[in-house]
Scaffold this motif. Structure first.
Motif, PDB file in Angstrom:
ATOM      1  N   THR A  15       0.830  -1.205   0.000  1.00  0.00           N
ATOM      2  CA  THR A  15       0.000   0.000   0.000  1.00  0.00           C
ATOM      3  C   THR A  15       0.866   1.257   0.000  1.00  0.00           C
ATOM      4  O   THR A  15       1.892   1.322   0.682  1.00  0.00           O
ATOM      5  CB  THR A  15      -0.906   0.011   1.239  1.00  0.00           C
ATOM      6  N   VAL A  16       0.406   2.242  -0.766  1.00  0.00           N
ATOM      7  CA  VAL A  16       1.035   3.561  -0.774  1.00  0.00           C
ATOM      8  C   VAL A  16      -0.027   4.582  -0.383  1.00  0.00           C
ATOM      9  O   VAL A  16      -1.203   4.430  -0.741  1.00  0.00           O
ATOM     10  CB  VAL A  16       1.669   3.880  -2.138  1.00  0.00           C
ATOM     11  N   TYR A  17       0.405   5.586   0.368  1.00  0.00           N
ATOM     12  CA  TYR A  17      -0.506   6.626   0.853  1.00  0.00           C
ATOM     13  C   TYR A  17      -0.058   7.993   0.354  1.00  0.00           C
ATOM     14  O   TYR A  17       1.118   8.211   0.063  1.00  0.00           O
ATOM     15  CB  TYR A  17      -0.520   6.660   2.385  1.00  0.00           C
ATOM     16  N   LEU A  18      -1.027   8.905   0.292  1.00  0.00           N
ATOM     17  CA  LEU A  18      -0.711  10.301   0.019  1.00  0.00           C
ATOM     18  C   LEU A  18      -1.506  11.147   1.004  1.00  0.00           C
ATOM     19  O   LEU A  18      -2.725  11.233   0.901  1.00  0.00           O
ATOM     20  CB  LEU A  18      -1.063  10.695  -1.417  1.00  0.00           C
ATOM     21  N   GLN A  19      -0.799  11.729   1.961  1.00  0.00           N
ATOM     22  CA  GLN A  19      -1.418  12.641   2.911  1.00  0.00           C
ATOM     23  C   GLN A  19      -1.361  14.038   2.319  1.00  0.00           C
ATOM     24  O   GLN A  19      -0.269  14.537   2.022  1.00  0.00           O
ATOM     25  CB  GLN A  19      -0.689  12.600   4.261  1.00  0.00           C
ATOM     26  N   MET A  20      -2.522  14.632   2.121  1.00  0.00           N
ATOM     27  CA  MET A  20      -2.617  15.942   1.483  1.00  0.00           C
ATOM     28  C   MET A  20      -3.157  16.952   2.495  1.00  0.00           C
ATOM     29  O   MET A  20      -4.294  16.812   2.960  1.00  0.00           O
ATOM     30  CB  MET A  20      -3.531  15.873   0.261  1.00  0.00           C
ATOM     31  N   ASN A  21      -2.342  17.927   2.848  1.00  0.00           N
ATOM     32  CA  ASN A  21      -2.725  18.972   3.784  1.00  0.00           C
ATOM     33  C   ASN A  21      -2.746  20.333   3.095  1.00  0.00           C
ATOM     34  O   ASN A  21      -2.185  20.495   2.006  1.00  0.00           O
ATOM     35  CB  ASN A  21      -1.748  19.013   4.961  1.00  0.00           C
ATOM     36  N   SER A  22      -3.385  21.291   3.732  1.00  0.00           N
ATOM     37  CA  SER A  22      -3.454  22.657   3.189  1.00  0.00           C
ATOM     38  C   SER A  22      -3.879  22.646   1.728  1.00  0.00           C
ATOM     39  O   SER A  22      -3.262  23.296   0.874  1.00  0.00           O
ATOM     40  CB  SER A  22      -2.094  23.353   3.337  1.00  0.00           C
ATOM     41  N   LEU A  23      -4.933  21.912   1.452  1.00  0.00           N
ATOM     42  CA  LEU A  23      -5.376  21.755   0.066  1.00  0.00           C
ATOM     43  C   LEU A  23      -5.849  23.069  -0.531  1.00  0.00           C
ATOM     44  O   LEU A  23      -6.433  23.921   0.171  1.00  0.00           O
ATOM     45  CB  LEU A  23      -6.476  20.703  -0.005  1.00  0.00           C
ATOM     46  N   LYS A  24      -5.603  23.222  -1.834  1.00  0.00           N
ATOM     47  CA  LYS A  24      -5.979  24.411  -2.577  1.00  0.00           C
ATOM     48  C   LYS A  24      -6.920  24.005  -3.716  1.00  0.00           C
ATOM     49  O   LYS A  24      -6.867  22.861  -4.177  1.00  0.00           O
ATOM     50  CB  LYS A  24      -4.732  25.070  -3.170  1.00  0.00           C
ATOM     51  N   PRO A  25      -7.737  24.935  -4.200  1.00  0.00           N
ATOM     52  CA  PRO A  25      -8.616  24.606  -5.337  1.00  0.00           C
ATOM     53  C   PRO A  25      -7.847  24.068  -6.540  1.00  0.00           C
ATOM     54  O   PRO A  25      -8.364  23.202  -7.263  1.00  0.00           O
ATOM     55  CB  PRO A  25      -9.278  25.948  -5.644  1.00  0.00           C
ATOM     56  N   GLU A  26      -6.620  24.531  -6.730  1.00  0.00           N
ATOM     57  CA  GLU A  26      -5.832  24.046  -7.873  1.00  0.00           C
ATOM     58  C   GLU A  26      -5.331  22.615  -7.692  1.00  0.00           C
ATOM     59  O   GLU A  26      -4.743  22.050  -8.622  1.00  0.00           O
ATOM     60  CB  GLU A  26      -4.647  24.982  -8.154  1.00  0.00           C
ATOM     61  N   ASP A  27      -5.547  22.028  -6.532  1.00  0.00           N
ATOM     62  CA  ASP A  27      -5.237  20.607  -6.335  1.00  0.00           C
ATOM     63  C   ASP A  27      -6.355  19.698  -6.852  1.00  0.00           C
ATOM     64  O   ASP A  27      -6.193  18.473  -6.876  1.00  0.00           O
ATOM     65  CB  ASP A  27      -5.006  20.310  -4.853  1.00  0.00           C
ATOM     66  N   THR A  28      -7.465  20.309  -7.264  1.00  0.00           N
ATOM     67  CA  THR A  28      -8.582  19.536  -7.796  1.00  0.00           C
ATOM     68  C   THR A  28      -8.155  18.773  -9.046  1.00  0.00           C
ATOM     69  O   THR A  28      -7.623  19.360  -9.988  1.00  0.00           O
ATOM     70  CB  THR A  28      -9.767  20.456  -8.125  1.00  0.00           C
ATOM     71  N   ALA A  29      -8.369  17.457  -9.028  1.00  0.00           N
ATOM     72  CA  ALA A  29      -7.948  16.599 -10.138  1.00  0.00           C
ATOM     73  C   ALA A  29      -8.377  15.164  -9.839  1.00  0.00           C
ATOM     74  O   ALA A  29      -8.824  14.857  -8.732  1.00  0.00           O
ATOM     75  CB  ALA A  29      -6.431  16.655 -10.315  1.00  0.00           C
ATOM     76  N   VAL A  30      -8.203  14.302 -10.831  1.00  0.00           N
ATOM     77  CA  VAL A  30      -8.282  12.867 -10.592  1.00  0.00           C
ATOM     78  C   VAL A  30      -6.868  12.405 -10.234  1.00  0.00           C
ATOM     79  O   VAL A  30      -5.916  12.687 -10.961  1.00  0.00           O
ATOM     80  CB  VAL A  30      -8.796  12.102 -11.823  1.00  0.00           C
ATOM     81  N   TYR A  31      -6.750  11.724  -9.119  1.00  0.00           N
ATOM     82  CA  TYR A  31      -5.453  11.260  -8.628  1.00  0.00           C
ATOM     83  C   TYR A  31      -5.302   9.766  -8.923  1.00  0.00           C
ATOM     84  O   TYR A  31      -6.187   8.967  -8.615  1.00  0.00           O
ATOM     85  CB  TYR A  31      -5.324  11.517  -7.137  1.00  0.00           C
ATOM     86  N   TYR A  32      -4.167   9.429  -9.539  1.00  0.00           N
ATOM     87  CA  TYR A  32      -3.868   8.056  -9.914  1.00  0.00           C
ATOM     88  C   TYR A  32      -2.623   7.575  -9.168  1.00  0.00           C
ATOM     89  O   TYR A  32      -1.652   8.326  -9.042  1.00  0.00           O
ATOM     90  CB  TYR A  32      -3.587   7.950 -11.409  1.00  0.00           C
ATOM     91  N   CYS A  33      -2.645   6.332  -8.744  1.00  0.00           N
ATOM     92  CA  CYS A  33      -1.412   5.747  -8.216  1.00  0.00           C
ATOM     93  C   CYS A  33      -0.813   4.822  -9.274  1.00  0.00           C
ATOM     94  O   CYS A  33      -1.525   4.327 -10.158  1.00  0.00           O
ATOM     95  CB  CYS A  33      -1.653   4.984  -6.920  1.00  0.00           C
ATOM     96  N   ASN A  34       0.483   4.638  -9.206  1.00  0.00           N
ATOM     97  CA  ASN A  34       1.126   3.628 -10.040  1.00  0.00           C
ATOM     98  C   ASN A  34       2.196   2.908  -9.235  1.00  0.00           C
ATOM     99  O   ASN A  34       2.578   3.359  -8.146  1.00  0.00           O
ATOM    100  CB  ASN A  34       1.676   4.220 -11.338  1.00  0.00           C
ATOM    101  N   ALA A  35       2.623   1.780  -9.781  1.00  0.00           N
ATOM    102  CA  ALA A  35       3.628   0.979  -9.085  1.00  0.00           C
ATOM    103  C   ALA A  35       4.393   0.131 -10.090  1.00  0.00           C
ATOM    104  O   ALA A  35       3.801  -0.384 -11.050  1.00  0.00           O
ATOM    105  CB  ALA A  35       2.967   0.085  -8.037  1.00  0.00           C
ATOM    106  N   GLU A  36       5.691   0.008  -9.851  1.00  0.00           N
ATOM    107  CA  GLU A  36       6.524  -0.883 -10.651  1.00  0.00           C
ATOM    108  C   GLU A  36       6.468  -2.266  -9.995  1.00  0.00           C
ATOM    109  O   GLU A  36       7.006  -2.446  -8.892  1.00  0.00           O
ATOM    110  CB  GLU A  36       7.963  -0.373 -10.694  1.00  0.00           C
ATOM    111  N   ILE A  37       5.806  -3.201 -10.668  1.00  0.00           N
ATOM    112  CA  ILE A  37       5.547  -4.506 -10.061  1.00  0.00           C
ATOM    113  C   ILE A  37       6.159  -5.620 -10.896  1.00  0.00           C
ATOM    114  O   ILE A  37       5.962  -5.667 -12.117  1.00  0.00           O
ATOM    115  CB  ILE A  37       4.029  -4.739  -9.898  1.00  0.00           C
ATOM    116  N   ARG A  38       6.904  -6.468 -10.222  1.00  0.00           N
ATOM    117  CA  ARG A  38       7.462  -7.646 -10.877  1.00  0.00           C
ATOM    118  C   ARG A  38       6.605  -8.850 -10.489  1.00  0.00           C
ATOM    119  O   ARG A  38       6.396  -9.120  -9.297  1.00  0.00           O
ATOM    120  CB  ARG A  38       8.907  -7.864 -10.459  1.00  0.00           C
ATOM    121  N   LEU A  39       6.137  -9.549 -11.491  1.00  0.00           N
ATOM    122  CA  LEU A  39       5.353 -10.754 -11.235  1.00  0.00           C
ATOM    123  C   LEU A  39       6.286 -11.876 -10.797  1.00  0.00           C
ATOM    124  O   LEU A  39       7.483 -11.858 -11.127  1.00  0.00           O
ATOM    125  CB  LEU A  39       4.562 -11.149 -12.473  1.00  0.00           C
TER     126      LEU A  39
END
Length: 121
Positions: free
Chosen positions: A77-101
């Motif tokens: 699991t990866v987390y993103l703690q977002m504080n002091s948010l601004k209107p310009e932070d409005t977006a769709v947020y995507y996570c990614n990961a480099e994964i080896r099968l």
């Protein structure tokens, strides 16, 4: 089959906080770098923050000092703690990961489906 699933998005007032989570599941051998990106409709997807398997972090200038990325390797699991948010932070947020099968030598980049973050003024 590997999946990344984000959660934690929503509507928040300017100055508020949100915590995003992204869980990787499926047949996973190992996970390298994980990251968060965001995209506004009609614009390119942009880097928000990344974290290596060893915990080294990197942030976009626009969020440095306000956002914090972390990971729990035991929970994939990866987390993103977002504080002091601004209107310009409005977006769709995507996570990614480099994964080896388990049966492959070369890791691949996987993406989640995205979670909407809306910051009202």
């Amino acid at each position: 089959q590997v999946q990344l699933v984000e959660s934690g998005g929503g509507l928040v007032q300017a100055g508020g906080s949100l915590r995003l989570s992204c869980v990787a599941s499926g047949s996973i051998g190992s996970i390298g770098r994980m990251g968060w990106y965001r995209q506004v409709l009609g614009k390119q997807r942009e880097l928000v923050a990344t974290i290596s398997s060893g915990g080294s972090t990197n942030y976009a200038d626009s969020v440095n000092g306000r956002f914090s990325i972390s990971r729990e390797n035991a929970k994939n699991t990866v987390y993103l703690q977002m504080n002091s948010l601004k209107p310009e932070d409005t977006a769709v947020y995507y996570c990614n990961a480099e994964i080896r099968l388990p049966y492959e030598l070369i890791p691949k980049l996987y993406w989640g489906q995205g979670t909407q973050v809306t910051v009202s003024s």
